[in-house]
Design a protein around this motif. Structure first.
Motif, short mmCIF file in Angstrom:
data_model
loop_
_atom_site.label_atom_id
_atom_site.label_comp_id
_atom_site.label_asym_id
_atom_site.label_seq_id
_atom_site.Cartn_x
_atom_site.Cartn_y
_atom_site.Cartn_z
N ASN A 200 45.91 42.84 39.56
CA ASN A 200 45.00 42.99 40.71
C ASN A 200 43.54 42.75 40.32
O ASN A 200 42.73 42.36 41.16
N GLN A 201 43.23 43.03 39.06
CA GLN A 201 41.84 42.86 38.59
C GLN A 201 41.37 41.42 38.80
O GLN A 201 40.19 41.19 39.03
N ILE A 202 42.31 40.48 38.69
CA ILE A 202 41.96 39.06 38.87
C ILE A 202 41.43 38.82 40.29
O ILE A 202 40.41 38.16 40.49
N ILE A 203 42.14 39.39 41.27
CA ILE A 203 41.72 39.25 42.68
C ILE A 203 40.33 39.86 42.87
O ILE A 203 39.45 39.27 43.50
N LYS A 260 42.71 29.55 46.28
CA LYS A 260 42.75 28.82 47.58
C LYS A 260 43.40 29.68 48.68
O LYS A 260 43.01 29.59 49.84
N ILE A 261 44.38 30.50 48.30
CA ILE A 261 44.99 31.41 49.27
C ILE A 261 43.93 32.39 49.78
O ILE A 261 43.82 32.64 50.99
N LEU A 262 43.12 32.92 48.87
CA LEU A 262 42.05 33.85 49.27
C LEU A 262 41.06 33.18 50.22
O LEU A 262 40.66 33.74 51.24
N GLN A 263 40.68 31.96 49.87
CA GLN A 263 39.73 31.22 50.72
C GLN A 263 40.32 30.97 52.12
O GLN A 263 39.64 31.10 53.13
N ARG A 264 41.60 30.65 52.13
CA ARG A 264 42.26 30.30 53.41
C ARG A 264 42.35 31.52 54.34
O ARG A 264 42.14 31.42 55.54
N ILE A 326 49.45 38.62 47.74
CA ILE A 326 48.08 38.36 47.28
C ILE A 326 47.07 38.75 48.36
O ILE A 326 46.06 39.40 48.09
N VAL A 327 47.38 38.39 49.60
CA VAL A 327 46.47 38.70 50.72
C VAL A 327 46.40 40.22 50.93
O VAL A 327 45.33 40.78 51.17
N ALA A 328 47.55 40.91 50.78
CA ALA A 328 47.57 42.38 50.94
C ALA A 328 46.70 43.05 49.89
O ALA A 328 46.00 44.03 50.17
#
Length: 341
Positions: A200-203, A260-264, A326-328
């Motif tokens: 999670n630290q990466i996110i 890219k998922i985070l950006q989207r 990832i989004v959660a």
């Protein structure tokens, strides 16, 4: 009928809290261990964040992986033991050998107490780090048949998880005990408090703008809620005895795809997320000086894709997608104010 008691070790951890949540919702009695009992309220507030409403079926006991004190008391009357506690990269001692010793000795303390207490089955939280590390050329997808190559270039964390799991299987065989192991890949999903996984630290780093460049590596991902579910299946399904299960969605994503998922999904909230990838040779050089790059750098140029076929087939486990997990993670971190503005 009296409720079955489940002992969960390391109750303040990210995965453990989600396991406790599921156990309480299913009506089990839960006893959980903490190194210091002053963290009880913190654990309860994480459980409340996850939807728990009362704690009459929950009790705490103080234990430590490095000491024999209270382990027998902790295991007494338990039908099952789920051993989650282990030194992680976030809490690791600087000495790698110390980390390995802590993980192995701690696991054996739990196994011995479970044996003496007549526990029905132990479920061990291992890691994909006990499956896929140290293999520079392994083009096939990793399965539960694979083990980390301890002679390879591996980090102390992977070594500790591998040696602790091997020690548990050896002890279970010798003592004729029922053991199952769950080997999660990078764990994502809803963060419930300050205690979350190193994945999670990466996110958090991406969203806070603390990762101006990315490594060219890919990992499998899994949602913590599905990891918790797999632990309960491993605990109760007859066919899980004597088996290990990789917890993965079966999707292997690079850091760039994750960004890219985070950006989207997050739009302007993800404005600090970088998609710039640095070449491997630069990362390897930087890892000499930057401690936090050492473990990921060992995976450069390596396949890390894992199969979830066994858990799906044998236990009918159905994980949600990596994207959803990832989004959660991101949304829960934003909600809890864990992202540096």
């Amino acid at each position: 009928m009296e409720k079955e008691l489940v002992l969960v070790t390391g109750g303040s951890g990210f995965i453990a809290v989600h396991i406790i949540l599921k156990l309480l919702k299913r009506g089990y009695q839960v006893r959980t261990t903490l190194r210091t009992l002053s963290r009880q309220d913190e654990v309860k507030s994480m459980l409340e964040q996850g939807g728990a409403v009362n704690f009459e079926n929950l009790e705490f006991i103080q234990t430590d992986l490095t000491s024999d004190i209270n382990w027998m008391k902790a295991a007494t009357d338990a039908t099952y033991v789920i051993h989650v506690a282990s030194p992680t990269p976030a809490t690791r001692p600087d000495d790698g050998d110390e980390m390995v010793k802590m993980a192995v000795d701690g696991t054996l303390r739990v196994m011995k107490a479970a044996k003496a207490a007549g526990v029905k089955r132990v479920v061990l939280t291992s890691a994909s780090g006990a499956v896929l590390a140290g293999h520079k050329s392994h083009p096939e997808i990793f399965t539960e048949e694979d083990w980390t190559d301890l002679s390879g270039d591996i980090d102390a964390y992977q070594r500790s998880k591998t040696m602790a799991e091997l020690a548990a299987w050896k002890f279970a065989k010798k003592e004729n005990m029922e053991l199952s192991a769950v080997n999660p890949v990078a764990v994502m999903g809803p963060v419930l408090g300050q205690d979350f996984s190193h994945s999670n630290q990466i996110i958090r780093a991406m969203l806070s703008g603390n990762m101006p460049f990315l490594l060219k590596i890919g990992f499998d991902y899994v949602d913590v809620r599905d990891v918790a579910e797999l632990h309960l299946l491993a605990m109760t399904c007859p066919e899980a005895a004597g088996e290990r299960f990789i917890a993965t969605t079966g999707e292997n994503l690079t850091y760039k795809e994750e960004a890219k998922i985070l950006q989207r999904y997050l739009g302007s909230t993800a404005k600090k997320v970088s998609t710039k990838v640095l070449p491997d040779f630069i990362i390897k050089f930087m890892a000499i000086f930057k401690k936090d790059l050492r473990m990921p750098a060992t995976f450069l140029g390596q396949n890390t894709a894992c199969s979830n076929a066994k858990a799906k087939k044998l236990l009918s486990w159905q994980p949600r997608s990596a994207e959803e997990a990832i989004v959660a993670t991101a949304k829960s971190m934003i909600e809890l104010g864990l992202i540096d503005k």
